[in-house]
Design an enzyme around this catalytic site. Structure first.
Site, PDB file in Angstrom:
ATOM      1  N   THR A  36      58.149  -0.126 108.414  1.00 58.60           N
ATOM      2  CA  THR A  36      58.763  -0.894 109.632  1.00 58.60           C
ATOM      3  C   THR A  36      59.851  -2.032 109.266  1.00 58.60           C
ATOM      4  O   THR A  36      59.238  -2.961 108.430  1.00 58.60           O
ATOM      5  CB  THR A  36      57.866  -1.166 110.593  1.00 58.60           C
ATOM      6  N   ASN A  59      43.808  -3.185 107.546  1.00 59.20           N
ATOM      7  CA  ASN A  59      44.972  -3.880 106.654  1.00 59.20           C
ATOM      8  C   ASN A  59      45.607  -4.970 107.847  1.00 59.20           C
ATOM      9  O   ASN A  59      45.515  -4.899 108.916  1.00 59.20           O
ATOM     10  CB  ASN A  59      46.203  -2.804 106.356  1.00 59.20           C
ATOM     11  N   ILE A  61      49.067  -6.333 106.695  1.00 59.43           N
ATOM     12  CA  ILE A  61      49.879  -6.562 105.846  1.00 59.43           C
ATOM     13  C   ILE A  61      51.045  -7.417 106.533  1.00 59.43           C
ATOM     14  O   ILE A  61      51.550  -8.485 105.819  1.00 59.43           O
ATOM     15  CB  ILE A  61      50.768  -5.328 105.325  1.00 59.43           C
ATOM     16  N   CYS A 117      52.547  -2.582 116.658  1.00 57.24           N
ATOM     17  CA  CYS A 117      51.975  -3.211 115.511  1.00 57.24           C
ATOM     18  C   CYS A 117      51.082  -4.690 115.949  1.00 57.24           C
ATOM     19  O   CYS A 117      51.441  -5.491 116.704  1.00 57.24           O
ATOM     20  CB  CYS A 117      53.095  -4.113 114.632  1.00 57.24           C
TER      21      CYS A 117
HETATM   22  C1  LIG Z   1      48.645  -0.649 104.946  1.00 59.91           C
HETATM   23  C2  LIG Z   1      49.188  -0.107 106.380  1.00 59.91           C
HETATM   24  C3  LIG Z   1      50.469  -0.345 106.425  1.00 59.91           C
HETATM   25  C4  LIG Z   1      50.910  -0.092 107.846  1.00 59.91           C
HETATM   26  N1  LIG Z   1      52.234  -0.202 108.213  1.00 59.91           N
HETATM   27  C5  LIG Z   1      52.766   0.093 109.211  1.00 59.91           C
HETATM   28  C6  LIG Z   1      54.121   0.019 109.746  1.00 59.91           C
HETATM   29  O1  LIG Z   1      54.704  -0.860 108.737  1.00 59.91           O
HETATM   30  N2  LIG Z   1      54.499   0.313 110.657  1.00 59.91           N
HETATM   31  C7  LIG Z   1      53.763   1.241 111.596  1.00 59.91           C
HETATM   32  O2  LIG Z   1      54.182   1.657 112.596  1.00 59.91           O
HETATM   33  N3  LIG Z   1      52.738   1.573 111.269  1.00 59.91           N
HETATM   34  C8  LIG Z   1      52.093   1.142 110.126  1.00 59.91           C
HETATM   35  N4  LIG Z   1      50.539   1.561 109.663  1.00 59.91           N
HETATM   36  C9  LIG Z   1      50.100   2.386 110.594  1.00 59.91           C
HETATM   37  C10 LIG Z   1      50.175   3.784 110.156  1.00 59.91           C
HETATM   38  O3  LIG Z   1      51.543   4.380 109.885  1.00 59.91           O
HETATM   39  C11 LIG Z   1      49.456   4.614 110.830  1.00 59.91           C
HETATM   40  O4  LIG Z   1      49.851   4.901 112.131  1.00 59.91           O
HETATM   41  C12 LIG Z   1      47.752   4.478 110.881  1.00 59.91           C
HETATM   42  O5  LIG Z   1      47.393   4.173 109.811  1.00 59.91           O
HETATM   43  C13 LIG Z   1      46.916   5.618 111.184  1.00 59.91           C
HETATM   44  O6  LIG Z   1      47.074   6.912 110.525  1.00 59.91           O
HETATM   45  P1  LIG Z   1      46.078   6.847 109.227  1.00 59.91           P
HETATM   46  O7  LIG Z   1      44.743   6.711 109.639  1.00 59.91           O
HETATM   47  O8  LIG Z   1      46.364   8.290 108.763  1.00 59.91           O
HETATM   48  O9  LIG Z   1      46.358   5.876 108.143  1.00 59.91           O
HETATM   49  C14 LIG Z   1      50.236   1.072 108.549  1.00 59.91           C
HETATM   50  C15 LIG Z   1      49.021   1.582 107.997  1.00 59.91           C
HETATM   51  C16 LIG Z   1      48.424   0.953 106.674  1.00 59.91           C
HETATM   52  C17 LIG Z   1      47.178   1.435 106.361  1.00 59.91           C
END
Ligand SMILES: Cc1cc2nc3c(=O)[nH]c(=O)nc-3n(C[C@H](O)[C@H](O)[C@H](O)COP(=O)(O)O)c2cc1C
Length: 270
Positions: A36, A59, A61, A117
């Site tokens: 993002t 996280n 971040i 977020c």
């Molecule tokens: C380290 C990290 C950083 C993330 N940063 C963003 C981001 O910048 N923008 C966003 O829309 N989602 C962000 N997410 C969410 C992921 O895109 C995703 O929606 C979420 O992790 C669920 O999927 P998963 O269980 O497969 O990880 C982040 C997730 C993690 C773990």
């Protein structure tokens, strides 16, 4: 419609600006949703920013990114279709980001707006709480980007997903990504980490969200996001109607899973 072959994307955040692609055979990646980007550059939060639990990753971040102006000057060139992810800290910021992005929109097959977020003070969660204002915002974004394939990324906090999906459909947006991380608290060496949960613990929540939205809005493109760590997980999301399978946190554990799921999706979806 957004034609991704196979219908598998690397999710925003874990996939960064393409770093993981080096570890994966590109034939099995349908697209990448970049990290993002917001109006101003963000350094993100102090460390620790991530930790592992038994069935999750947490996280905080804090949306570290170079800012939209730097981003449009240096759009990454990647070997797979790119989807941008845009965010903001206020109504006006979202619009400014959309306007600036327009200059490079033809380099992307779609653009996802992060309205969920949990790790920044204002951002998506506070915008979406006010339904009317959020609807006005996304109507305005559609005017700025009339030709883009627009995807709203929604979490389960601040709004019911089916309610959000109805607004997305009514305003002429094209897709929805379900779900974003959920706010959680994790102890690491006695200190608290307040962050967003992702990984296996999120899967039943994401499955339910996809199910609820898809049965009401079968034509809306739905990208599944939450706990896809195996082919079985991907199959379950297909069963509830997901059009595109998203892989996020699993990249940290085993980027090879993308190839396995990608191959499977090519077989069943062509
Ligand atoms: C380290 C990290 C950083 C993330 N940063 C963003 C981001 O910048 N923008 C966003 O829309 N989602 C962000 N997410 C969410 C992921 O895109 C995703 O929606 C979420 O992790 C669920 O999927 P998963 O269980 O497969 O990880 C982040 C997730 C993690 C773990």
């Amino acid at each position: 419609m957004l034609e991704l072959k196979p219908p598998l994307v690397l999710l925003s955040g874990p996939a960064g600006f393409g770093e993981y692609l080096k570890l994966i055979d590109h034939r099995y990646v349908g697209g990448i949703i970049l990290k993002t980007v917001t109006l101003n550059p963000k350094e993100g939060n102090s460390t620790p920013r991530m930790a592992d639990g038994d069935f999750y990753v947490i996280n905080r971040i804090g949306l570290e990114n170079p800012g939209i102006h730097e981003f449009v000057e240096n759009v990454p060139e990647l070997p797979v279709p790119m989807i941008a992810s845009l965010g903001g800290d206020s109504f006006e910021e979202y619009l400014e980001v959309a306007r600036t992005f327009k200059k490079v929109s033809d380099k992307f097959c779609a653009v996802e707006f992060n309205f969920s977020c949990p790790n920044v003070k204002e951002g998506g969660l506070s915008i979406i709480k006010d339904r009317k204002r959020w609807k006005t915002l996304i109507v305005e974004i559609r005017k700025i980007l009339p030709d883009s394939f627009l995807i709203a990324k929604i979490g389960i906090e601040g709004i019911f997903v089916e309610e959000a999906a109805e607004i997305v459909v009514d305003t002429g947006w094209n897709g929805i990504t379900l779900v974003n991380t959920v706010r959680g608290l994790h102890f690491e060496k006695g200190s608290m980490i307040l962050g967003g949960l992702s990984g296996p613990l999120l899967k039943p929540i994401a499955l339910r969200a996809v199910y609820e939205v898809k049965r009401r809005f079968p034509k809306l493109l739905v990208i599944a996001s939450g706990g896809v760590y195996s082919m079985k997980d991907a199959k379950e999301f297909l069963n509830v109607g997901a059009d595109v399978i998203g892989v996020g946190s699993a990249l940290f554990k085993d980027p090879g899973i993308v190839e396995e799921i990608g191959k499977y999706l090519m077989e069943v979806k062509g």
